[in-house]
Every structure is written in C-alpha cells, then in structure tokens.
Design a protein around this motif. Structure first.
Motif, short mmCIF file in Angstrom:
data_model
loop_
_atom_site.label_atom_id
_atom_site.label_comp_id
_atom_site.label_asym_id
_atom_site.label_seq_id
_atom_site.Cartn_x
_atom_site.Cartn_y
_atom_site.Cartn_z
N UNK A 129 -10.91 -5.16 -5.92
CA UNK A 129 -10.11 -4.32 -5.04
C UNK A 129 -10.67 -4.53 -3.63
N UNK A 130 -9.82 -4.87 -2.70
CA UNK A 130 -10.25 -5.12 -1.33
C UNK A 130 -9.67 -4.07 -0.39
N UNK A 131 -10.35 -3.85 0.70
CA UNK A 131 -9.78 -3.00 1.73
C UNK A 131 -8.50 -3.65 2.24
N UNK A 132 -7.45 -2.87 2.31
CA UNK A 132 -6.14 -3.41 2.67
C UNK A 132 -5.23 -3.56 1.47
N UNK A 133 -5.79 -3.46 0.25
CA UNK A 133 -4.96 -3.44 -0.96
C UNK A 133 -4.39 -2.02 -1.10
N UNK A 134 -3.08 -1.93 -1.03
CA UNK A 134 -2.43 -0.63 -0.96
C UNK A 134 -1.56 -0.36 -2.19
N UNK A 135 -1.40 0.91 -2.51
CA UNK A 135 -0.46 1.31 -3.55
C UNK A 135 0.95 1.26 -2.97
N UNK A 136 2.00 1.34 -3.79
CA UNK A 136 3.38 1.28 -3.27
C UNK A 136 3.69 2.31 -2.20
N UNK A 137 2.95 3.44 -2.21
CA UNK A 137 3.19 4.48 -1.21
C UNK A 137 2.44 4.22 0.09
N UNK A 138 1.62 3.14 0.11
CA UNK A 138 0.93 2.78 1.34
C UNK A 138 -0.50 3.26 1.46
N UNK A 139 -1.05 3.90 0.42
CA UNK A 139 -2.43 4.39 0.46
C UNK A 139 -3.38 3.32 -0.07
N UNK A 140 -4.59 3.30 0.45
CA UNK A 140 -5.61 2.36 0.01
C UNK A 140 -5.91 2.56 -1.48
#
Length: 229
Positions: A129-140
């Motif tokens: 998991x990397x910073x910038x990997x987001x869920x469909x709602x846009x949260x980290x």
C-alpha cells in the motif's frame, strides 16, 4: 446429526513457528518502533509513510511464511467437528492451510481499508500500500489492521461462537491481549477447554482448563488425534 462445535482461539505463538515475528519485544517495541508510532491512528496521522512501510514489510514476511503443523492439524478437525477459528493474528496462514471458517479479530494484513471508513475493505493490488493509493471515495488506503484505541468489530461474533462451543481450544497466546483474552470465560459450563502454550502452566485460568505446556507444532497434532478418535 449435527456435529459438535469446536471453537479455537489462536495467537501469535502459532504463527511464530512459521517464521512470522511476534512484533512486540521485551522492550515494548515492535521491530524497533514504538507501538504508538506504528499501531495507532495517531501514529498514522503523524507519519503515514513510516506506518505504510512497516506493514508492507510485515506483509512481505507473511507471503514468505508457510502454514505449519499446527495450522494443518486444525484442518483435520473439520472431518468430525464443526470448526470455527477465531484468530488474533493478521496473517492468512489458517486460510492457506485450508481452514474454512476463520474470524479475524484484529484485521487482515493482506487487505486494505479506507482511512475514512473502516467498513470499506479491499484486496490489495500488488504487494504494497503506497501513499496516494486511494479508495473509490478518494480517501487514502491504510492496512486493514485493528490498531490500539480502535474497536474490535468482530468481537460480538466471537463471543457468540464461543458461547456455543462444545470444545474450546486456545493456542499460542498468553491471554494478555484484550478483549480477546476474555473469550475463555464466555464458554458454557460443560465445554471442554484446552490451552496450548509453552507458558501455559503460568497462566491463571481456572481448574476447568487443561494446560498443555508445548508449542503449537508439537501439541496441536496430538490433541487433534485425541479428539478425533
């Protein structure tokens, strides 16, 4: 005819025999990190990159590990019993061994969750998991791990399973992590209880509990043989 129900609580000891570190050392550190820095919501807010690296490394350790004799023996119980495993471990070794009913109390390291909604859980694409990997709602995205200070959402289901157990087996835990440690007291009076741990004899769990001072790999196969005769 309904099969008797066996409920098993597993802790870090069973996974340690597959080479997965138990994390928490005698100095109170997790692999050199303070617990509050890598296993709390506050730590993630302060330094999310360090937290992601920490769990990415742990995830790599899990991928390298293989189920051991303890994990595999529990699968054999399913031939004669209805078996449910409640685990404090975040690895997937029970599933890879072949156990069908596994309830994770503290999350699953092979999955991610939205940092804004813990109910939104996803299979990790790739290794990390990397910073910038987001869920469909846009949260980290963050590790799907229950951190200190967070609720244990599967605890109600764990209590329900334990209440109905005919046999309750504790493996590889010194019953120091709550609320999971209280499960042994949620069994019905006629339930058979076994506790397997190298330090079992030092634990004050009452006379009902059969204490087995062995490692999981040594004792679980023998206990399974006895129960399945």
């Amino acid at each position: 005819m309904q099969k008797p129900k066996v409920v098993i609580l597993t802790g870090a000891g069973i996974s340690a025999e597959s080479g997965i570190p138990t994390f928490r050392g005698v100095d109170g550190l997790w692999e050199g990190h303070r617990i509050e820095d890598v296993a709390s919501p506050e730590g993630f807010l302060r330094d999310p990159e360090t937290v992601q690296r920490f769990y990415n490394t742990r995830r790599a350790d899990v991928r390298k590990a293989r189920p051991n004799a303890g994990h595999l023996a529990l699968v054999a119980l399913e031939r004669k019993f209805e078996v449910h495993i409640i685990t404090q471990n975040i690895d997937d070794l029970h599933e890879r061994a072949g156990s069908k009913n596994v309830l994770h109390l503290h999350g699953e390291i092979m999955k991610s969750q939205s940092s804004s909604d813990p109910q939104k859980v996803y299979v990790i694409k790739g290794d990390d998991i990397r910073m910038g990997d987001l869920c469909p709602a846009g949260a980290q995205l963050r590790p799907h791990v229950v951190w200190f200070g967070e609720s244990v959402p599967n605890m109600k289901e764990a209590i329900k399973l334990t209440n109905a157990a005919d046999v309750f087996i504790v493996i590889g835990t010194s019953l120091q992590v709550y609320p999971a440690a209280n499960l042994i007291y949620e069994t019905k009076k006629e339930c058979e209880i076994y506790l397997i741990d190298p330090n079992a004899s030092t634990l004050n769990v009452g006379k009902r509990v059969v204490l087995i001072n062995e490692t999981a790999c040594a004792a679980v196969p023998e206990l399974v043989k006895m129960l399945t005769k």
